[in-house]
Design a protein around this motif. Sequence first.
Motif, PDB file in Angstrom:
ATOM      1  N   PHE A  31      42.103  38.212  68.229  1.00  0.00           N
ATOM      2  CA  PHE A  31      42.606  37.468  67.449  1.00  0.00           C
ATOM      3  C   PHE A  31      41.863  38.177  66.293  1.00  0.00           C
ATOM      4  CE2 PHE A  31      43.255  33.248  66.046  1.00  0.00           C
ATOM      5  CZ  PHE A  31      43.882  33.300  64.368  1.00  0.00           C
ATOM      6  N   ALA A  32      42.516  38.808  65.296  1.00  0.00           N
ATOM      7  CA  ALA A  32      42.614  39.973  64.411  1.00  0.00           C
ATOM      8  C   ALA A  32      42.934  38.917  62.981  1.00  0.00           C
ATOM      9  CB  ALA A  32      43.665  40.657  64.157  1.00  0.00           C
ATOM     10  N   PHE A 188      37.321  40.106  65.373  1.00  0.00           N
ATOM     11  CA  PHE A 188      37.304  40.957  64.813  1.00  0.00           C
ATOM     12  C   PHE A 188      38.246  41.061  63.158  1.00  0.00           C
ATOM     13  CE2 PHE A 188      40.625  42.870  66.906  1.00  0.00           C
ATOM     14  CZ  PHE A 188      40.829  43.919  66.261  1.00  0.00           C
ATOM     15  N   SER A 189      37.752  41.877  62.290  1.00  0.00           N
ATOM     16  CA  SER A 189      38.236  42.159  61.006  1.00  0.00           C
ATOM     17  C   SER A 189      38.645  43.373  61.560  1.00  0.00           C
ATOM     18  CB  SER A 189      37.207  41.273  59.904  1.00  0.00           C
ATOM     19  OG  SER A 189      36.165  42.112  59.727  1.00  0.00           O
ATOM     20  N   THR A 190      39.515  43.856  60.621  1.00  0.00           N
ATOM     21  CA  THR A 190      39.642  45.121  60.545  1.00  0.00           C
ATOM     22  C   THR A 190      40.924  45.817  59.753  1.00  0.00           C
ATOM     23  OG1 THR A 190      40.787  47.295  61.468  1.00  0.00           O
ATOM     24  CG2 THR A 190      41.495  45.165  62.440  1.00  0.00           C
ATOM     25  N   ALA A 196      45.570  46.547  65.427  1.00  0.00           N
ATOM     26  CA  ALA A 196      45.565  45.055  65.063  1.00  0.00           C
ATOM     27  C   ALA A 196      46.987  44.486  65.234  1.00  0.00           C
ATOM     28  CB  ALA A 196      45.453  44.611  63.894  1.00  0.00           C
ATOM     29  N   GLU A 197      48.204  45.580  65.214  1.00  0.00           N
ATOM     30  CA  GLU A 197      48.844  44.649  65.439  1.00  0.00           C
ATOM     31  C   GLU A 197      49.542  44.730  67.249  1.00  0.00           C
ATOM     32  OE1 GLU A 197      53.782  45.975  64.710  1.00  0.00           O
ATOM     33  OE2 GLU A 197      52.430  46.832  62.605  1.00  0.00           O
ATOM     34  N   LYS A 198      48.805  46.392  67.415  1.00  0.00           N
ATOM     35  CA  LYS A 198      49.337  46.227  68.800  1.00  0.00           C
ATOM     36  C   LYS A 198      47.852  45.701  69.736  1.00  0.00           C
ATOM     37  CE  LYS A 198      51.213  51.171  67.910  1.00  0.00           C
ATOM     38  NZ  LYS A 198      50.832  52.537  67.765  1.00  0.00           N
ATOM     39  N   LEU A 199      46.532  45.305  68.859  1.00  0.00           N
ATOM     40  CA  LEU A 199      45.755  44.902  70.436  1.00  0.00           C
ATOM     41  C   LEU A 199      45.495  43.542  70.773  1.00  0.00           C
ATOM     42  CD1 LEU A 199      43.657  46.000  71.614  1.00  0.00           C
ATOM     43  CD2 LEU A 199      42.157  46.382  69.368  1.00  0.00           C
TER      44      LEU A 199
END
Length: 238
Positions: A31-32, A188-190, A196-199
Amino acid sequence: MLKIRNYTKIYENGKVGAKNINLEIEKGDIFAFIGHNGAGKTTTIKSIVGVSSITEGDIFIDGVSVKQNPVEAKKKIAFIPDNPDLYDSLSGVQYINFICDIFNVDKNTREKLCEKYAKQLEIYDVLNNPIKTYSHGMRQKLAIISALVHSPKLLILDEPFVGLDPKATFTLKKIMKDFVAEGGAIFFSTHVLEVAEKLCNKVAIIKNGEIVAVGKMSEIKKDKSLENVFLEITDAKS
């Protein structure tokens, strides 16, 4: 795995760090949590891990209230901040053993997992060196290993890819995928939106302390890139 219910954080000076946040992270989720600097990401994360108090609402980790039973809640998680504050006087292996002692990890398990992750992240050969000799990237790798050796149910990461070289970044992404495949969850924050889009399978966007978009990555993106969606939402006037 992680439920945030009507969470609000108001600081002593009256500043609102987060307002009425509701999120749910389930087993298998990566979860981004994204937003501009000062949007409330770190504020929320600090309350999840028990570093900062909760003004209103509550946060539950695997059904355990962070507000009412913080010690039991912390037993279920591992937290890696964006700038790990490690003990420079210890060696890498001493630090890992220190963490394992806190979580009562048996000798065989700690040795097996330590070797596994240290070799994956390519710092196995320097684990006996003092942490004060480590680069930022090496410290980050050590923090990742120490988070994984006690087999938490939930990983909380604040900008986990900062300071990692491309190979270590690739390795960490694989470790994250394996972690959730085995029943864990990651929040996680990023600022690296492409990652984030791919993971990630889910995402929440926070702006001025409030959630302005949340859902499955595919539903939030639709036919756009995450970067375009993020800029459209966060640049829009409140």
